[in-house]
Enzyme design. Structure first.
Site, PDB file in Angstrom:
ATOM      1  N   CYS A  69     -12.445   4.948  -2.394  1.00  0.00           N
ATOM      2  CA  CYS A  69     -13.179   3.689  -2.255  1.00  0.00           C
ATOM      3  C   CYS A  69     -14.586   3.999  -1.736  1.00  0.00           C
ATOM      4  O   CYS A  69     -14.724   4.633  -0.680  1.00  0.00           O
ATOM      5  CB  CYS A  69     -12.457   2.755  -1.287  1.00  0.00           C
ATOM      6  SG  CYS A  69     -13.390   1.241  -0.938  1.00  0.00           S
TER       7      CYS A  69
ATOM      8  N   ASP B  12      -7.891   5.557  -3.110  1.00  0.00           N
ATOM      9  CA  ASP B  12      -7.322   4.490  -3.932  1.00  0.00           C
ATOM     10  C   ASP B  12      -6.358   5.139  -4.913  1.00  0.00           C
ATOM     11  O   ASP B  12      -6.669   6.176  -5.506  1.00  0.00           O
ATOM     12  CB  ASP B  12      -8.410   3.751  -4.723  1.00  0.00           C
ATOM     13  CG  ASP B  12      -9.145   2.717  -3.890  1.00  0.00           C
ATOM     14  OD1 ASP B  12      -8.509   2.118  -2.999  1.00  0.00           O
ATOM     15  OD2 ASP B  12     -10.335   2.505  -4.142  1.00  0.00           O
TER      16      ASP B  12
END
Length: 122
Positions: free
Chosen positions: A34, A41
């Site tokens: 991220c 992520d």
């Protein structure tokens, strides 16, 4: 063939270029970072495409997807980047890339990018 993450997508000739058919792949171990928080992520990347003259080689696809592991990128950007890179490598008749990202902050995100017209009957 390399064994390290690489953006080099390898292809091979479509064995049946005169027949429209669909190839579907699921890559459940995709990770990126991220760009806002620096946290990882996790996603499942689903690919469906109708090849024209070229097909993607699976090991190179795996290494390509691994290359995003330490890259800060938004879900929308990386899903579209994967689609664009596959279009550049394959020039498919049609392609769909779905980034199905794990829940973050109570929100489940699914991003779908498409290119081309899906042939009738496929």
């Amino acid at each position: 063939m390399p064994t390290q993450p690489s953006r080099d997508l390898q292809t091979f000739p479509n064995p049946k270029p005169g027949r429209p058919f669909e190839i579907a792949m699921e890559c459940p171990e995709f990770t990126c970072v991220c760009p806002m928080t620096g946290q990882p992520d996790f996603a499942t990347i689903r690919l469906r495409y109708v090849p024209a003259e070229r097909c993607v080689e699976l090991k190179s696809l795996k290494l390509y997807l691994w290359s995003f592991r330490d890259e800060g990128t938004f879900h929308e950007a990386v899903t579209n980047r994967i689609c664009d890179d596959l279009v550049a490598a394959l020039a498919p008749r049609w392609i769909e890339v779905v980034g199905d990202f794990a829940v973050r902050g109570g929100i489940h995100t699914v991003v779908t990018a498409r290119h081309g017209e899906r042939p009738a009957g496929v």
